[in-house]
Write a protein that holds these residues in place. Sequence first.
Motif, PDB file in Angstrom:
ATOM      1  N   ILE A   8      -0.417 -11.570   2.023  1.00  0.00           N
ATOM      2  CA  ILE A   8       0.647 -10.359   1.955  1.00  0.00           C
ATOM      3  C   ILE A   8       1.272 -10.378   0.503  1.00  0.00           C
ATOM      4  O   ILE A   8       1.284 -11.283  -0.177  1.00  0.00           O
ATOM      5  CB  ILE A   8       1.745 -10.847   2.805  1.00  0.00           C
ATOM      6  N   ASN A   9       1.411  -9.028   0.179  1.00  0.00           N
ATOM      7  CA  ASN A   9       2.136  -9.012  -1.012  1.00  0.00           C
ATOM      8  C   ASN A   9       3.146  -7.857  -0.923  1.00  0.00           C
ATOM      9  O   ASN A   9       3.138  -7.078  -0.318  1.00  0.00           O
ATOM     10  CB  ASN A   9       0.840  -8.340  -2.076  1.00  0.00           C
ATOM     11  N   ALA A  10       3.916  -8.279  -1.869  1.00  0.00           N
ATOM     12  CA  ALA A  10       5.202  -7.450  -1.947  1.00  0.00           C
ATOM     13  C   ALA A  10       4.912  -5.934  -1.913  1.00  0.00           C
ATOM     14  O   ALA A  10       5.418  -5.099  -1.329  1.00  0.00           O
ATOM     15  CB  ALA A  10       6.224  -7.808  -3.166  1.00  0.00           C
ATOM     16  N   THR A  47      -1.887 -13.390 -11.215  1.00  0.00           N
ATOM     17  CA  THR A  47      -0.879 -12.367 -11.929  1.00  0.00           C
ATOM     18  C   THR A  47       0.013 -13.548 -12.936  1.00  0.00           C
ATOM     19  O   THR A  47       0.236 -13.057 -14.230  1.00  0.00           O
ATOM     20  CB  THR A  47       0.094 -11.700 -11.193  1.00  0.00           C
ATOM     21  N   ALA A  87      12.886 -14.502  -8.400  1.00  0.00           N
ATOM     22  CA  ALA A  87      11.985 -14.701  -7.139  1.00  0.00           C
ATOM     23  C   ALA A  87      10.852 -15.966  -7.283  1.00  0.00           C
ATOM     24  O   ALA A  87       9.781 -15.987  -6.812  1.00  0.00           O
ATOM     25  CB  ALA A  87      11.292 -13.373  -6.718  1.00  0.00           C
ATOM     26  N   THR A 135      15.249 -18.587 -10.057  1.00  0.00           N
ATOM     27  CA  THR A 135      16.345 -17.916  -8.827  1.00  0.00           C
ATOM     28  C   THR A 135      15.646 -18.001  -7.453  1.00  0.00           C
ATOM     29  O   THR A 135      14.308 -17.725  -7.519  1.00  0.00           O
ATOM     30  CB  THR A 135      16.554 -16.601  -9.274  1.00  0.00           C
ATOM     31  N   CYS A 136      16.396 -18.162  -6.630  1.00  0.00           N
ATOM     32  CA  CYS A 136      16.110 -17.982  -5.107  1.00  0.00           C
ATOM     33  C   CYS A 136      17.210 -17.891  -4.143  1.00  0.00           C
ATOM     34  O   CYS A 136      18.428 -18.030  -4.638  1.00  0.00           O
ATOM     35  CB  CYS A 136      15.180 -19.315  -4.756  1.00  0.00           C
ATOM     36  N   ILE A 188       7.207  -8.173 -14.080  1.00  0.00           N
ATOM     37  CA  ILE A 188       5.994  -8.262 -12.991  1.00  0.00           C
ATOM     38  C   ILE A 188       6.264  -7.377 -11.803  1.00  0.00           C
ATOM     39  O   ILE A 188       5.251  -7.091 -11.274  1.00  0.00           O
ATOM     40  CB  ILE A 188       6.176  -9.743 -12.733  1.00  0.00           C
ATOM     41  N   ILE A 229      11.079  -6.026  -6.937  1.00  0.00           N
ATOM     42  CA  ILE A 229      11.173  -5.707  -5.528  1.00  0.00           C
ATOM     43  C   ILE A 229      12.436  -5.319  -4.669  1.00  0.00           C
ATOM     44  O   ILE A 229      12.113  -4.730  -3.739  1.00  0.00           O
ATOM     45  CB  ILE A 229      10.696  -7.244  -4.775  1.00  0.00           C
ATOM     46  N   SER A 230      13.379  -5.508  -5.404  1.00  0.00           N
ATOM     47  CA  SER A 230      14.654  -5.176  -4.795  1.00  0.00           C
ATOM     48  C   SER A 230      14.668  -3.409  -4.460  1.00  0.00           C
ATOM     49  O   SER A 230      15.471  -3.040  -3.608  1.00  0.00           O
ATOM     50  CB  SER A 230      15.823  -5.442  -5.701  1.00  0.00           C
ATOM     51  N   TYR A 262      11.687  -1.803  -3.769  1.00  0.00           N
ATOM     52  CA  TYR A 262      10.591  -1.040  -3.065  1.00  0.00           C
ATOM     53  C   TYR A 262      10.787  -0.525  -1.810  1.00  0.00           C
ATOM     54  O   TYR A 262       9.949   0.265  -1.395  1.00  0.00           O
ATOM     55  CB  TYR A 262       9.713  -2.204  -2.730  1.00  0.00           C
ATOM     56  N   GLN A 263      12.051  -0.873  -0.937  1.00  0.00           N
ATOM     57  CA  GLN A 263      12.133  -0.274   0.262  1.00  0.00           C
ATOM     58  C   GLN A 263      12.772   1.043   0.267  1.00  0.00           C
ATOM     59  O   GLN A 263      13.359   1.472   1.068  1.00  0.00           O
ATOM     60  CB  GLN A 263      12.902  -1.320   1.095  1.00  0.00           C
ATOM     61  N   PHE A 270       0.427  -5.337 -15.129  1.00  0.00           N
ATOM     62  CA  PHE A 270      -0.139  -4.863 -13.907  1.00  0.00           C
ATOM     63  C   PHE A 270      -1.549  -5.660 -13.972  1.00  0.00           C
ATOM     64  O   PHE A 270      -2.321  -5.219 -14.917  1.00  0.00           O
ATOM     65  CB  PHE A 270      -0.072  -3.322 -14.025  1.00  0.00           C
ATOM     66  N   ASN A 302      10.306 -16.302   2.843  1.00  0.00           N
ATOM     67  CA  ASN A 302       8.894 -16.905   2.853  1.00  0.00           C
ATOM     68  C   ASN A 302       9.347 -18.107   1.377  1.00  0.00           C
ATOM     69  O   ASN A 302       9.915 -17.968   0.604  1.00  0.00           O
ATOM     70  CB  ASN A 302       8.004 -16.060   2.323  1.00  0.00           C
TER      71      ASN A 302
HETATM   72  N1  LIG Z   1       2.385  -6.906 -11.754  1.00  0.00           N
HETATM   73  C1  LIG Z   1       1.566  -7.262 -10.809  1.00  0.00           C
HETATM   74  O1  LIG Z   1       0.174  -7.017 -11.074  1.00  0.00           O
HETATM   75  C2  LIG Z   1       2.002  -8.144  -9.676  1.00  0.00           C
HETATM   76  C3  LIG Z   1       1.034  -8.717  -8.899  1.00  0.00           C
HETATM   77  C4  LIG Z   1       1.651  -9.607  -7.843  1.00  0.00           C
HETATM   78  C5  LIG Z   1       2.844  -9.746  -7.495  1.00  0.00           C
HETATM   79  N2  LIG Z   1       3.914  -8.715  -8.429  1.00  0.00           N
HETATM   80  C6  LIG Z   1       5.256  -8.577  -8.053  1.00  0.00           C
HETATM   81  O2  LIG Z   1       5.758  -9.975  -7.811  1.00  0.00           O
HETATM   82  C7  LIG Z   1       7.036 -10.109  -7.218  1.00  0.00           C
HETATM   83  C8  LIG Z   1       6.933 -10.897  -6.154  1.00  0.00           C
HETATM   84  O3  LIG Z   1       5.780 -10.473  -4.998  1.00  0.00           O
HETATM   85  P1  LIG Z   1       5.033 -11.561  -4.151  1.00  0.00           P
HETATM   86  O4  LIG Z   1       3.945 -10.671  -3.359  1.00  0.00           O
HETATM   87  O5  LIG Z   1       4.856 -12.644  -4.707  1.00  0.00           O
HETATM   88  O6  LIG Z   1       6.167 -11.766  -3.273  1.00  0.00           O
HETATM   89  P2  LIG Z   1       6.980 -13.178  -2.780  1.00  0.00           P
HETATM   90  O7  LIG Z   1       7.706 -13.635  -4.011  1.00  0.00           O
HETATM   91  O8  LIG Z   1       6.185 -14.142  -2.036  1.00  0.00           O
HETATM   92  O9  LIG Z   1       8.196 -12.507  -1.829  1.00  0.00           O
HETATM   93  C9  LIG Z   1       9.291 -11.867  -2.304  1.00  0.00           C
HETATM   94  C10 LIG Z   1      10.624 -12.676  -2.430  1.00  0.00           C
HETATM   95  O10 LIG Z   1      11.242 -11.751  -3.221  1.00  0.00           O
HETATM   96  C11 LIG Z   1      12.556 -12.130  -2.965  1.00  0.00           C
HETATM   97  N3  LIG Z   1      13.064 -10.533  -2.221  1.00  0.00           N
HETATM   98  C12 LIG Z   1      12.372 -10.011  -1.262  1.00  0.00           C
HETATM   99  N4  LIG Z   1      13.249  -8.966  -0.813  1.00  0.00           N
HETATM  100  C13 LIG Z   1      14.133  -8.867  -1.817  1.00  0.00           C
HETATM  101  C14 LIG Z   1      15.122  -7.788  -2.064  1.00  0.00           C
HETATM  102  N5  LIG Z   1      15.343  -6.553  -1.374  1.00  0.00           N
HETATM  103  N6  LIG Z   1      15.941  -7.894  -3.140  1.00  0.00           N
HETATM  104  C15 LIG Z   1      15.635  -9.176  -3.929  1.00  0.00           C
HETATM  105  N7  LIG Z   1      14.809  -9.947  -3.861  1.00  0.00           N
HETATM  106  C16 LIG Z   1      14.010  -9.790  -2.664  1.00  0.00           C
HETATM  107  C17 LIG Z   1      12.542 -12.998  -1.723  1.00  0.00           C
HETATM  108  O11 LIG Z   1      12.776 -14.282  -2.669  1.00  0.00           O
HETATM  109  P3  LIG Z   1      14.235 -14.790  -3.110  1.00  0.00           P
HETATM  110  O12 LIG Z   1      14.702 -16.075  -2.189  1.00  0.00           O
HETATM  111  O13 LIG Z   1      14.306 -15.132  -4.439  1.00  0.00           O
HETATM  112  O14 LIG Z   1      15.294 -13.773  -2.574  1.00  0.00           O
HETATM  113  C18 LIG Z   1      11.391 -12.963  -1.394  1.00  0.00           C
HETATM  114  O15 LIG Z   1      10.899 -14.213  -0.819  1.00  0.00           O
HETATM  115  C19 LIG Z   1       7.038  -8.242  -6.719  1.00  0.00           C
HETATM  116  O16 LIG Z   1       7.730  -7.826  -7.588  1.00  0.00           O
HETATM  117  C20 LIG Z   1       5.673  -8.014  -6.738  1.00  0.00           C
HETATM  118  O17 LIG Z   1       5.602  -6.654  -6.839  1.00  0.00           O
HETATM  119  C21 LIG Z   1       3.310  -7.893  -9.433  1.00  0.00           C
END
Ligand SMILES: NC(=O)c1ccc[n+]([C@@H]2O[C@H](COP(=O)([O-])OP(=O)(O)OC[C@H]3O[C@@H](n4cnc5c(N)ncnc54)[C@H](OP(=O)(O)O)[C@@H]3O)[C@@H](O)[C@H]2O)c1
Length: 418
Positions: A115-117, A200, A221, A244-245, A310, A313-314, A316-317, A345, A402
């Motif tokens: 699963i990815n954001a 990444t 995150a 941060t978390c 990177i 996420i805040s 995306y919704q 990216f 998560n």
């Molecule tokens: N650029 C690229 O190629 C690339 C590749 C992979 C991922 N990413 C980016 O990396 C980030 C993390 O992605 P992931 O798939 O690894 O997810 P993840 O970090 O496993 O999960 C997302 C985490 O972000 C925080 N979060 C969730 N909803 C939030 C919100 N509305 N506002 C603020 N924080 C929120 C939460 O942690 P907390 O406890 O910290 O709140 C959550 O556990 C995303 O921005 C994603 O787009 C980018």
Amino acid sequence: MSWTARASGGLASWATPRRPWLAWRRRQQQQQLRPGPLASLGRLCLGGAWPRPIVDMSYSRHFLDFQGSSIPTSMKKLVATKLSSNFREAVTLRHVPVPLPGDHDLLVRNRFVGINASDINFSAGRYDTSVKPPFDVGFEGMGEVVALGLSASAKYTVGQPVSYFRPGAFAEYIVVPAKEAIPIPTVKPEFLSLLVSGATAYISLKELGELSEGKTVLVTAAAGGTGQFAVQLAKKAKCHVLGTCSSDEKSGFLKSIGCDRPINYKIEHVADVLKKECPKGVDVVYESVGGKMFDLAINSLATKGRLIIIGFISGYQTPTGLQPSNVEILPAKLLRKSASIRGFFLLHYISEYQAAMKHLVEMCENKELTCEVDFGDMSPEGKFTGLESVFRAIDYMYMGKNIGKIVVELPHSVNSKL
Ligand SMILES: NC(=O)c1ccc[n+]([C@@H]2O[C@H](COP(=O)([O-])OP(=O)(O)OC[C@H]3O[C@@H](n4cnc5c(N)ncnc54)[C@H](OP(=O)(O)O)[C@@H]3O)[C@@H](O)[C@H]2O)c1
């Protein structure tokens, strides 16, 4: 076992007594492509039926998985039928025929999908605005090869564990071009966490981070899928790492992977902590959250500091996928500190991908890297099992629950034994 593909003894076949429709479709394709002079003779001999290709029966075992079960005729997959960042609104579970691999392809039975954001950015059509629904979703998976084309059999064989990074992963079976497949030592979910999340962090920090001993690094995150790798890789570069978390449990996890200063932003002001504990500022920020977190990270940069975007996420919704940010004053802020911002990216760094994966898998196998996987055992309805649970898994991520990479297991039933 080495990272490189195992030598293959496999050859392709397009027929099996248990899948007559498959053999028929394949034979039909072959005939359409290559009618040849013997085609009419075949039809004559068989009283109008399609001729039997020479290879079909002798290699029929290649339509069987390595445990001896046959491939079903239909499967489940998730399809985006409407553009929306609300994954539940955008995506539908469908029953479709199991796809046929072409000559250069592998048919992979998925055992784990990641699963990815950005799964919700993809379902909202933000990756490629020209793509219209219906389209397949899910970025990454791993499993075993259960059938393959003749050319693909030069490097792969039935039963071989592989992973991949391509759209359409949220399916029970997927066709993967052999040249895109990533051989793995075993089907272990930890390796799945490396495909997007690990790669990444590895490539962005290597290419843009300019990490060196004694630098201060902030990871936002930090306890999530990609954050966990950024923390560990920055520690390996002998940096001082803050992360941060949103919970004390996550802070504990961050400590366990070497983070010097976890900051639970629910109980501490991140800006205040940085001001007090990093008076000269932060040299490198691995920023995934956006909005207010982005603003405070910019304000906390050291002279010549750099922030790697990177994700955000805040936002995306939201309908636009973005959160407001103080961008008007950005030029002045960066200039004053000779600081910089770089976007990253993963798809733009594919040339670095194979080498990065090789190194990451080695580190994971040698236990030099913790690859934390979250199967959702602590989620309200329990472990994420089966494609139906992808919806729950995405909700869980957006609730910020998560720790590590969210992985969904796709168990399979053994339909029949030969
Ligand atoms: N650029 C690229 O190629 C690339 C590749 C992979 C991922 N990413 C980016 O990396 C980030 C993390 O992605 P992931 O798939 O690894 O997810 P993840 O970090 O496993 O999960 C997302 C985490 O972000 C925080 N979060 C969730 N909803 C939030 C919100 N509305 N506002 C603020 N924080 C929120 C939460 O942690 P907390 O406890 O910290 O709140 C959550 O556990 C995303 O921005 C994603 O787009 C980018």
